[in-house]
Design an enzyme around this catalytic site. Structure first.
Site, PDB file in Angstrom:
ATOM      1  N   SER A   1      12.140-155.012  -4.107  1.00  0.00           N
ATOM      2  CA  SER A   1      12.545-154.176  -5.252  1.00  0.00           C
ATOM      3  C   SER A   1      11.590-153.004  -5.487  1.00  0.00           C
ATOM      4  O   SER A   1      10.816-153.005  -6.437  1.00  0.00           O
ATOM      5  CB  SER A   1      12.714-155.014  -6.522  1.00  0.00           C
ATOM      6  OG  SER A   1      11.847-156.116  -6.590  1.00  0.00           O
TER       7      SER A   1
ATOM      8  N   ASP B   1      27.640 -97.145  -5.931  1.00  0.00           N
ATOM      9  CA  ASP B   1      27.102 -95.837  -5.508  1.00  0.00           C
ATOM     10  C   ASP B   1      26.527 -95.909  -4.095  1.00  0.00           C
ATOM     11  O   ASP B   1      26.555 -94.930  -3.355  1.00  0.00           O
ATOM     12  CB  ASP B   1      26.028 -95.364  -6.500  1.00  0.00           C
ATOM     13  CG  ASP B   1      24.930 -96.408  -6.731  1.00  0.00           C
ATOM     14  OD1 ASP B   1      25.277 -97.607  -6.852  1.00  0.00           O
ATOM     15  OD2 ASP B   1      23.745 -96.035  -6.777  1.00  0.00           O
TER      16      ASP B   1
ATOM     17  N   VAL C   1      21.187-113.640  -5.999  1.00  0.00           N
ATOM     18  CA  VAL C   1      19.934-112.936  -6.233  1.00  0.00           C
ATOM     19  C   VAL C   1      20.041-111.503  -5.672  1.00  0.00           C
ATOM     20  O   VAL C   1      20.728-111.280  -4.682  1.00  0.00           O
ATOM     21  CB  VAL C   1      18.775-113.728  -5.582  1.00  0.00           C
ATOM     22  CG1 VAL C   1      18.948-113.801  -4.074  1.00  0.00           C
ATOM     23  CG2 VAL C   1      17.440-113.152  -5.933  1.00  0.00           C
TER      24      VAL C   1
ATOM     25  N   HIS D   1      18.983-117.504  -7.641  1.00  0.00           N
ATOM     26  CA  HIS D   1      18.557-118.396  -6.567  1.00  0.00           C
ATOM     27  C   HIS D   1      19.230-119.754  -6.674  1.00  0.00           C
ATOM     28  O   HIS D   1      19.330-120.316  -7.764  1.00  0.00           O
ATOM     29  CB  HIS D   1      17.041-118.600  -6.623  1.00  0.00           C
ATOM     30  CG  HIS D   1      16.286-117.430  -6.084  1.00  0.00           C
ATOM     31  ND1 HIS D   1      16.000-116.330  -6.852  1.00  0.00           N
ATOM     32  CD2 HIS D   1      15.777-117.186  -4.857  1.00  0.00           C
ATOM     33  CE1 HIS D   1      15.329-115.455  -6.125  1.00  0.00           C
ATOM     34  NE2 HIS D   1      15.187-115.943  -4.911  1.00  0.00           N
TER      35      HIS D   1
ATOM     36  N   LYS E   1       5.116-162.690  -1.579  1.00  0.00           N
ATOM     37  CA  LYS E   1       6.065-163.013  -2.646  1.00  0.00           C
ATOM     38  C   LYS E   1       6.708-164.385  -2.421  1.00  0.00           C
ATOM     39  O   LYS E   1       6.691-165.252  -3.297  1.00  0.00           O
ATOM     40  CB  LYS E   1       7.206-161.973  -2.703  1.00  0.00           C
ATOM     41  CG  LYS E   1       6.793-160.565  -3.050  1.00  0.00           C
ATOM     42  CD  LYS E   1       8.006-159.650  -3.153  1.00  0.00           C
ATOM     43  CE  LYS E   1       8.798-159.503  -1.854  1.00  0.00           C
ATOM     44  NZ  LYS E   1       8.061-158.886  -0.745  1.00  0.00           N
TER      45      LYS E   1
ATOM     46  N   LEU F   1       5.331-155.440  -1.576  1.00  0.00           N
ATOM     47  CA  LEU F   1       5.648-155.003  -0.216  1.00  0.00           C
ATOM     48  C   LEU F   1       6.089-156.183   0.649  1.00  0.00           C
ATOM     49  O   LEU F   1       5.805-157.343   0.327  1.00  0.00           O
ATOM     50  CB  LEU F   1       4.421-154.349   0.413  1.00  0.00           C
ATOM     51  CG  LEU F   1       3.957-153.037  -0.218  1.00  0.00           C
ATOM     52  CD1 LEU F   1       2.555-152.686   0.261  1.00  0.00           C
ATOM     53  CD2 LEU F   1       4.937-151.916   0.106  1.00  0.00           C
TER      54      LEU F   1
ATOM     55  N   GLY G   1       5.672-158.817   3.285  1.00  0.00           N
ATOM     56  CA  GLY G   1       4.460-159.467   3.779  1.00  0.00           C
ATOM     57  C   GLY G   1       3.367-159.588   2.735  1.00  0.00           C
ATOM     58  O   GLY G   1       2.247-159.999   3.034  1.00  0.00           O
TER      59      GLY G   1
ATOM     60  N   ASN H   1      28.876-104.276  -8.081  1.00  0.00           N
ATOM     61  CA  ASN H   1      27.733-103.431  -8.443  1.00  0.00           C
ATOM     62  C   ASN H   1      27.237-102.642  -7.223  1.00  0.00           C
ATOM     63  O   ASN H   1      27.594-102.951  -6.092  1.00  0.00           O
ATOM     64  CB  ASN H   1      26.621-104.323  -9.009  1.00  0.00           C
ATOM     65  CG  ASN H   1      25.500-103.517  -9.637  1.00  0.00           C
ATOM     66  OD1 ASN H   1      25.708-102.371 -10.043  1.00  0.00           O
ATOM     67  ND2 ASN H   1      24.326-104.116  -9.731  1.00  0.00           N
TER      68      ASN H   1
ATOM     69  N   PRO I   1      19.644-117.000 -13.458  1.00  0.00           N
ATOM     70  CA  PRO I   1      19.028-116.753 -12.157  1.00  0.00           C
ATOM     71  C   PRO I   1      19.997-116.898 -10.987  1.00  0.00           C
ATOM     72  O   PRO I   1      20.928-117.700 -11.040  1.00  0.00           O
ATOM     73  CB  PRO I   1      17.939-117.821 -12.074  1.00  0.00           C
ATOM     74  CG  PRO I   1      18.318-118.864 -13.044  1.00  0.00           C
ATOM     75  CD  PRO I   1      19.183-118.239 -14.078  1.00  0.00           C
TER      76      PRO I   1
END
Lengths: 304, 638
Positions: free
Chosen positions: B544, B171, B36, B117, B476, B471, B473, B168, B115
């Site tokens: 999962s 100068d 940049v 960045h 399941k 989750l 607990g 570049n 670009p």
């Protein structure tokens, strides 16, 4: 165009790239549609689409959004092309807008364009449930277009997110969409205005006669020549249409499209004149100059 | 002299010959890259300005916009010409690649201004992927920066063979020869490892115009070429027609009952009527009978041409097939090694399922192993389990079915690919095939006489997989346990795969990082499938947490009935219950990567069945689930 040596000229390379893009659309989407706006870019687009699928017919419909303010010659050209090449032509007008008589004079160019073009386009795309819309935009036309991908993703509201475009590597296009999303596809992305004209010339592609200069009735308004295409154009007090040798560099709605004075009545003359030109093509379009970044804004709202 | 000048001076010039000259010019695609603020946009603005391609209305708009900005001698901020997005102009940076076009008497140019960045490296890679030449800018005052190296490395990876380094703002260091020589030497040392075919270094000032078109008077010591003349002359023709014939079929053209052609773009070599071709996948041969275009049949088609091929016999060919020369067929395999540039915030993980697109082939694929990543600064390799945004790594990839490809170095069109996220559809990575791993050819599926159908019939049941997700607990295992008791009571054969239990054995080598969780689920999906194949009704009770892997599990199951059961118990309730005391420990920071606390749970949006286990009795849920499984009810929320 057939290759003569073991490499392609730039026009041959551009042609092949565009054909590949067309075929990718036909293979990857359920319901593609091609925007047909009747201008020179649309004429090239149509020619390339025919080449891409020859000897089959173009396997998707062409859609013209008719604002009801197009040049008469454009409409007759459109209908003749559809008949000549046997493509499936769909014409859509925003009926609500038409009933309310939305026009560029009473409602201003910004509001008129929004209702009769942008909204109309959204209506047509939603009604057709198109998942890909092919357009003739080129990257050399305008600064925000210079940044757009060839396969340009739109969310379910048809909006473009310029800060978060998908990377586009080689010619491996990511054509995947979630339900409701769509793709805008620009096969002419890498063509310049000069490429378009030289291609039209070398391939003998027919274009609407409005591009060629002849005597037409015009009025001059704040430096812009407007053609009096029909009696709907309200004349200001003391304004009298004059016959002048004029032609158009770009075609759109006649009240919003400036003509240029020109003697160029043949294709080679146009190309030579264009080469000597010192203004860019979109200068004749009144809708872009409203504000800096105006095209980007329109595109985010769904304009082509 | 530009074309405009030429035309203006020679109005009498014959139009046809001028157009002929236009039509036959060659095309050079190049990109500008570098860090940049090294002045990329300014350089392109300068190229357009010096080629007199900036038109009056654009110049007027430019001068208006330059008003509040730092400008050069002409009172113009050239970068405004190319920075097209509002955000870019506001922030004064380039976000996305912009394409610009100019032409000289000798060539047409398409410029990709990319670009600088780091954050937008993917857009730089986009610009590089179609370029023949790269201009790498370096600020004379700063020398080589990380982005200079990163971009150069990506250029070599994407396969840009010709590099022009422009030093570049020369100068601003008083046109100092020593500064230039030092940068030149440093870059050449770095680039030595990158395999560029040509490399020149030019000292320029984009703002002032030194060494752009004409030799700079301020640098007597410089003897090399000027930028524009060099770009006009550079020879980038790589004889693509010399390579083996490749034709990825893009679209099957069935114009009529009598016409069946295969449309596509020649990706390598050339082809003539009468030539023999082989379908890469099926190895079926055929001869070319016609090369069809709207301009008439061709005697020959070469690399880059878009044509339609007609064969002399009926063989089964569809989109994705690759036609090739019989003696030099592409690799056809389901495993290969590749380099990846990762382009998404969502990191790359081995074991996760993606889509891969190579040419016209699109299939599911998995990164089986991330071998190492490469440090862009010194090109050193280091071991890793994942790739983050903008990282470059070497990986092995397995596709769900074999695909045809070539090493990228041999053919870019058949060796370059993208990876796509299966849920968001984002383009995640650019990849280049290094070489095929031939395992697929040695390993075929063995067909046995006793199959799933036989085994199921012996058990008098239809195999199913019920996949419980939720989750820790959430209940399941409780529901799964009750359900299994009920099914077993009916004399049916079942098995429960439980997260905790499997982690003691099969998966004891895995931890709880995202990468390990992905691999955990992949293994269980495969085990569940094997068990169902054995005729069992499999109940899987695993947190999962990721949508992607649940989707993978469903796909692995193939035609086996798969029921995703979401045990939807709110986090607060699970943490309150905390049967194993895990939430308490996770909150104290004693357990890392705990789902719901410091590791995400992506709730299913379209589970087959949702179990509201916070409010309902688990026994009722198990019974209702049983009814749904065996009474043919529609799945719904319970």
């Amino acid at each position: 165009m057939s290759a003569t040596q073991n490499s392609l000229s730039h026009l041959q390379a551009l042609e092949a790239e565009s054909i590949e893009i067309f075929r990718e659309v036909a293979s990857s989407f359920e319901r593609p549609v091609m925007m047909y706006s009747i201008g020179k870019d649309s004429s090239v687009l149509l020619h390339l689409a025919r080449k891409a699928f020859y000897p089959s017919k173009i396997p998707f419909p062409l859609l013209h959004v008719d604002t009801t303010w197009k040049f008469k010659e454009m409409i007759s050209f459109r209908d003749r092309m559809a008949e000549q090449y046997g493509f499936d032509l769909l014409v859509h007008t925003n009926q609500e807008g038409k009933e309310q008589n939305i026009n560029p004079f009473d409602h201003g160019s910004a509001r008129y364009t929004d209702i009769m073009k942008t909204v109309a386009l959204r209506q047509a795309l939603n009604a057709g449930q198109y998942d890909a819309a092919i357009g003739g935009a080129r990257r050399d036309e305008e600064k925000s277009r210079a940044k757009e991908r060839i396969f340009s993703h739109r969310n379910a509201q048809h909006a473009w997110d310029p800060k978060n475009q998908r990377p586009e590597l080689w010619r491996v296009f990511n054509t995947r969409l979630a339900p409701g999303e769509s793709m805008r596809v620009f096969p002419l992305s890498n063509w310049t205005e000069l490429d378009i004209w030289t291609y039209i010339y070398s391939e003998g592609i027919e274009i609407p006669p409005l591009y060629l200069s002849k005597k037409r009735p015009v009025v001059e308004r704040s430096g812009t020549l407007i053609m009096v295409d029909d009696e709907r154009l309200p004349l200001n007090e003391g304004e009298v249409p004059r016959e002048e040798m004029v032609r158009f560099r770009t075609l759109g709605c006649y009240p919003l499209t400036g003509a240029i004075r020109s003697e160029a009545a043949t294709l080679p003359e146009i190309i030579m004149e264009m080469n000597a030109s010192t203004t860019s093509e979109r200068e004749g379009r009144l809708i872009d100059s409203d504000q800096a970044g105006s095209m980007e804004k329109k595109k985010q709202e769904g304009y082509f | 002299m530009t074309i405009q000048e030429n035309i203006q001076k020679n109005n009498a010039l014959d139009v046809d010959s001028w157009l002929g000259q236009q039509t036959n010019k060659s095309l050079l695609r190049f990109l500008t890259c570098g860090s940049v603020d090294d002045g990329k946009s300014t350089l392109i603005g300068r190229l357009l300005y010096d080629s007199q391609l900036i038109l009056d209305d654009q110049l007027a708009a430019l001068q208006k916009e330059s008003h509040n900005r730092t400008t050069g001698d002409e009172g113009i901020d050239f970068s405004l010409l190319v920075d097209g997005l509002t955000a870019e102009r506001e922030q004064g940076i380039t976000i996305d690649v912009a394409y610009r076009f100019f032409t000289t008497n000798k060539r047409k140019f398409i410029v990709a201004d990319t670009p600088g960045h780091e954050q937008y490296t993917r857009n730089m890679a986009t610009g590089a992927s179609n370029a023949d030449v790269a201009i790498v800018l370096i600020d004379a005052r700063k020398g080589l920066l990380t982005q200079t190296r990163r971009h150069s490395f990506i250029l070599s990876l994407i396969g840009v063979k010709h590099v022009v380094v422009v030093v570049n703002k020369i100068d601003l260091v008083d046109y100092d020869k020593e500064t230039f020589d030092r940068i030149d030497a440093e870059y050449r040392e770095f680039a030595g490892q990158l395999g560029f075919k040509s490399l020149v270094t030019i000292p320029i000032s984009a703002l002032k115009g030194d060494n752009i078109v004409h030799k700079s008077e301020a640098m007597d010591w410089y003897r090399g070429p000027q930028l524009v003349p060099y770009l006009e002359e550079i020879d980038v023709t790589e004889d693509k027609t010399d390579k083996p014939f490749r034709f990825p079929v893009q679209w099957v053209n069935r114009a009529s009952l009598d016409f069946r052609g295969f449309s596509g773009t020649v990706a390598g070599g050339s082809i003539k009527p009468g030539d023999e071709v082989l379908v890469a996948a099926s190895r079926k041969p055929a001869k070319i009978s016609r090369i069809v275009t709207m301009d008439g049949d061709l005697d020959e088609a070469i690399a880059g041409q878009a044509v339609t091929l007609v064969l002399d016999r009926e063989i089964d060919i569809s989109r994705g097939d690759v036609l090739s020369a019989p003696g030099t067929v592409p690799e056809y395999s389901n495993q290969f090694q590749a380099k990846l540039v990762w382009m998404n915030e969502e990191r790359a993980m081995s074991g996760r399922s993606y889509l891969i697109k190579v040419g016209t082939q699109l299939v599911p694929a998995t990164i089986t192993n991330i071998k190492y990543k490469t440090n862009v600064n010194n090109l050193e390799q280091s071991a890793t389990k994942c790739l983050d945004l903008n990282e470059v790594g070497t990986v092995t990839i397995a596709t769900d079915k074999p695909i045809a490809f070539d090493p990228y170095a041999e053919n870019g069109a058949t060796g370059g690919f993208i990876l796509i996220d299966r849920l968001s559809n984002a383009t995640l990575a650019a990849g280049t095939v290094e070489f095929g791993l031939r395992r697929a050819q040695n390993l075929t599926y063995q067909d046995f006489d006793v199959n799933r159908k036989t085994r199921s019939e012996m058990k008098g049941q239809t195999p199913k997989i019920v996949w419980f997700t939720g989750l820790s607990g959430s209940g399941k295992s409780t529901v799964a346990n009750l359900l299994e008791k009920r099914i077993a009571a009916e004399g049916k054969h079942t098995y429960i795969l439980d997260g905790d239990n499997v982690r003691h054995g099969l998966n004891k080598d895995l931890g709880f990082t995202d990468e390990d969780r992905v691999e955990n689920i992949r293994r269980i999906a495969e085990v569940a499938k094997l068990m169902a194949d054995a005729g069992l009704i499999v109940l899987v009770s695993f947190i999962s947490p990721f949508k992607n892997e649940r989707k993978l599990a469903r796909e692995v199951a193939g035609d086996i009935e798969f029921i995703e059961a979401y045990v939807n118990t709110p986090l607060e309730v699970c943490a309150e219950r905390d049967p194993k005391g895990l939430y308490a420990r996770a909150k104290k920071g004693e357990i890392k990567n705990f789902t719901g606390i410091d590791s995400p749970f992506e709730a299913p949006e379209n589970a087959d069945i949702t179990l509201n286990a916070a409010e309902r009795d688990p026994a009722d849920l198990a019974n209702e689930l049983y009814d749904l499984m065996f009474e043919g009810h529609q799945y719904r929320a319970l």
